[in-house]
Design a protein around this motif. Structure first.
Motif, PDB file in Angstrom:
ATOM      1  N   GLU A 219      52.637  61.187  -1.699  1.00 54.61           N
ATOM      2  CA  GLU A 219      51.917  62.036  -2.654  1.00 54.61           C
ATOM      3  C   GLU A 219      51.957  61.476  -4.087  1.00 54.61           C
ATOM      4  N   HIS A 220      52.868  60.548  -4.360  1.00 55.83           N
ATOM      5  CA  HIS A 220      52.962  59.946  -5.694  1.00 55.83           C
ATOM      6  C   HIS A 220      52.535  58.472  -5.712  1.00 55.83           C
ATOM      7  N   LEU A 221      52.243  57.936  -4.552  1.00 55.44           N
ATOM      8  CA  LEU A 221      51.987  56.505  -4.439  1.00 55.44           C
ATOM      9  C   LEU A 221      50.772  56.046  -5.246  1.00 55.44           C
ATOM     10  N   ALA A 222      49.671  56.753  -5.176  1.00 53.84           N
ATOM     11  CA  ALA A 222      48.449  56.339  -5.889  1.00 53.84           C
ATOM     12  C   ALA A 222      48.670  56.328  -7.395  1.00 53.84           C
ATOM     13  N   SER A 223      49.297  57.370  -7.925  1.00 54.53           N
ATOM     14  CA  SER A 223      49.514  57.408  -9.376  1.00 54.53           C
ATOM     15  C   SER A 223      50.536  56.360  -9.802  1.00 54.53           C
ATOM     16  N   ALA A 224      51.553  56.095  -8.978  1.00 56.43           N
ATOM     17  CA  ALA A 224      52.551  55.068  -9.309  1.00 56.43           C
ATOM     18  C   ALA A 224      51.910  53.684  -9.332  1.00 56.43           C
ATOM     19  N   LYS A 225      51.030  53.426  -8.373  1.00 58.65           N
ATOM     20  CA  LYS A 225      50.350  52.127  -8.344  1.00 58.65           C
ATOM     21  C   LYS A 225      49.378  51.986  -9.517  1.00 58.65           C
ATOM     22  N   LYS A 226      48.716  53.070  -9.898  1.00 54.04           N
ATOM     23  CA  LYS A 226      47.813  53.053 -11.058  1.00 54.04           C
ATOM     24  C   LYS A 226      48.609  52.748 -12.328  1.00 54.04           C
ATOM     25  N   TYR A 227      49.762  53.417 -12.475  1.00 57.56           N
ATOM     26  CA  TYR A 227      50.634  53.192 -13.630  1.00 57.56           C
ATOM     27  C   TYR A 227      51.108  51.732 -13.656  1.00 57.56           C
ATOM     28  N   ALA A 228      51.570  51.233 -12.510  1.00 50.79           N
ATOM     29  CA  ALA A 228      52.075  49.861 -12.429  1.00 50.79           C
ATOM     30  C   ALA A 228      50.985  48.846 -12.778  1.00 50.79           C
ATOM     31  N   ALA A 229      49.787  49.050 -12.275  1.00 47.74           N
ATOM     32  CA  ALA A 229      48.679  48.136 -12.577  1.00 47.74           C
ATOM     33  C   ALA A 229      48.382  48.125 -14.074  1.00 47.74           C
ATOM     34  N   HIS A 230      48.410  49.300 -14.694  1.00 49.76           N
ATOM     35  CA  HIS A 230      48.175  49.399 -16.139  1.00 49.76           C
ATOM     36  C   HIS A 230      49.249  48.636 -16.914  1.00 49.76           C
ATOM     37  N   ARG A 231      50.524  48.845 -16.571  1.00 52.73           N
ATOM     38  CA  ARG A 231      51.623  48.185 -17.281  1.00 52.73           C
ATOM     39  C   ARG A 231      51.630  46.678 -17.030  1.00 52.73           C
ATOM     40  N   LEU A 232      51.307  46.248 -15.829  1.00 50.48           N
ATOM     41  CA  LEU A 232      51.250  44.805 -15.558  1.00 50.48           C
ATOM     42  C   LEU A 232      50.110  44.154 -16.340  1.00 50.48           C
ATOM     43  N   GLU A 233      49.005  44.857 -16.500  1.00 43.30           N
ATOM     44  CA  GLU A 233      47.889  44.342 -17.298  1.00 43.30           C
ATOM     45  C   GLU A 233      48.308  44.206 -18.766  1.00 43.30           C
ATOM     46  N   GLU A 234      49.042  45.195 -19.271  1.00 41.62           N
ATOM     47  CA  GLU A 234      49.556  45.108 -20.648  1.00 41.62           C
ATOM     48  C   GLU A 234      50.490  43.912 -20.801  1.00 41.62           C
ATOM     49  N   ALA A 235      51.352  43.686 -19.808  1.00 37.97           N
ATOM     50  CA  ALA A 235      52.291  42.563 -19.872  1.00 37.97           C
ATOM     51  C   ALA A 235      51.545  41.227 -19.903  1.00 37.97           C
ATOM     52  N   LYS A 236      50.426  41.131 -19.170  1.00 41.89           N
ATOM     53  CA  LYS A 236      49.624  39.908 -19.196  1.00 41.89           C
ATOM     54  C   LYS A 236      49.038  39.661 -20.586  1.00 41.89           C
ATOM     55  N   LYS A 237      48.650  40.765 -21.269  1.00 47.22           N
ATOM     56  CA  LYS A 237      48.081  40.649 -22.615  1.00 47.22           C
ATOM     57  C   LYS A 237      49.147  40.345 -23.661  1.00 47.22           C
ATOM     58  N   GLY A 238      50.406  40.659 -23.352  1.00 47.15           N
ATOM     59  CA  GLY A 238      51.493  40.286 -24.242  1.00 47.15           C
ATOM     60  C   GLY A 238      52.000  41.351 -25.182  1.00 47.15           C
ATOM     61  N   ILE A 239      51.550  42.583 -25.074  1.00 41.52           N
ATOM     62  CA  ILE A 239      52.105  43.655 -25.900  1.00 41.52           C
ATOM     63  C   ILE A 239      52.066  44.963 -25.128  1.00 41.52           C
ATOM     64  N   ILE A 240      53.105  45.757 -25.302  1.00 37.63           N
ATOM     65  CA  ILE A 240      53.266  47.001 -24.554  1.00 37.63           C
ATOM     66  C   ILE A 240      53.095  48.181 -25.498  1.00 37.63           C
ATOM     67  N   ASN A 241      52.385  49.203 -25.049  1.00 38.22           N
ATOM     68  CA  ASN A 241      52.274  50.463 -25.785  1.00 38.22           C
ATOM     69  C   ASN A 241      53.349  51.399 -25.235  1.00 38.22           C
ATOM     70  N   PRO A 242      54.293  51.884 -26.068  1.00 39.36           N
ATOM     71  CA  PRO A 242      55.402  52.698 -25.545  1.00 39.36           C
ATOM     72  C   PRO A 242      55.021  54.132 -25.197  1.00 39.36           C
ATOM     73  N   MET A 243      53.785  54.505 -25.440  1.00 41.50           N
ATOM     74  CA  MET A 243      53.346  55.857 -25.110  1.00 41.50           C
ATOM     75  C   MET A 243      52.909  55.891 -23.647  1.00 41.50           C
ATOM     76  N   TYR A 244      53.085  57.046 -23.004  1.00 38.84           N
ATOM     77  CA  TYR A 244      52.677  57.170 -21.597  1.00 38.84           C
ATOM     78  C   TYR A 244      51.156  57.015 -21.545  1.00 38.84           C
ATOM     79  N   PRO A 245      50.636  56.149 -20.659  1.00 34.20           N
ATOM     80  CA  PRO A 245      49.226  55.785 -20.716  1.00 34.20           C
ATOM     81  C   PRO A 245      48.223  56.799 -20.175  1.00 34.20           C
ATOM     82  N   PHE A 246      48.685  57.812 -19.439  1.00 29.57           N
ATOM     83  CA  PHE A 246      47.744  58.735 -18.815  1.00 29.57           C
ATOM     84  C   PHE A 246      48.101  60.160 -19.185  1.00 29.57           C
ATOM     85  N   ASP A 247      47.143  61.067 -19.049  1.00 21.74           N
ATOM     86  CA  ASP A 247      47.367  62.473 -19.397  1.00 21.74           C
ATOM     87  C   ASP A 247      48.007  63.280 -18.285  1.00 21.74           C
ATOM     88  N   ASP A 248      48.090  62.744 -17.074  1.00 20.49           N
ATOM     89  CA  ASP A 248      48.599  63.538 -15.941  1.00 20.49           C
ATOM     90  C   ASP A 248      50.066  63.627 -15.959  1.00 20.49           C
TER      91      ASP A 248
END
Length: 133
Positions: free
Chosen positions: A104-133
């Motif tokens: 029940e949490h797998l889809a949102s966890a994978k969405k979060y992970a994909a977002h954070r991995l994309e940020e890591a590729k760009k080289g800077i992290i936003n410390p705020m939670y990326p989604f409203d859910d």
């Protein structure tokens, strides 16, 4: 006498939008070798030891932080919660190993992970939670 106006609980910082993956005490940051910003964002009251400690945000474009983000989110992307050791925790009584993410949490966890991995590729992290859910 000064009055501390910083938040005293991690959940208060999370409710303000901070992602708890990026809230560090000095000792936890030292274990992970992650440099911290100079100003604390909270003063957490530990109910067990009756002591307080300051928490900080990391330096957001540091190579050490990017390595940490990749490490924990590669596990999430594969469907596992990272173990506590990945997060820099050392209290043996509370350590848990990587564990499967419930379906029940797998889809949102994978969405979060994909977002954070994309940020890591760009080289800077936003410390705020990326989604409203």
């Amino acid at each position: 006498m000064t009055t501390n106006t910083l938040p005293t609980r991690i959940f208060v910082l999370c409710n303000a939008g901070y992602d708890d993956d990026f809230i560090f005490s000095k000792s936890r940051a030292k274990r992970l070798n992650i440099p911290l910003q100079s100003e604390p964002i909270g003063c957490i009251n530990n109910l067990h030891s009756k002591k307080s400690y300051f928490v900080y945000l990391p330096i957001l474009d540091s190579p050490q932080l990017l390595k940490y983000v990749r490490k924990i989110n590669e596990l999430r992307a594969k469907g596992f919660y990272p173990g506590d050791a990945c997060f820099g925790f050392t209290r043996d009584a509370y350590l848990r190993d990587p564990s499967p993410i419930p379906l029940e949490h797998l889809a949102s966890a994978k969405k979060y992970a994909a977002h954070r991995l994309e940020e890591a590729k760009k080289g800077i992290i936003n410390p705020m939670y990326p989604f409203d859910d």
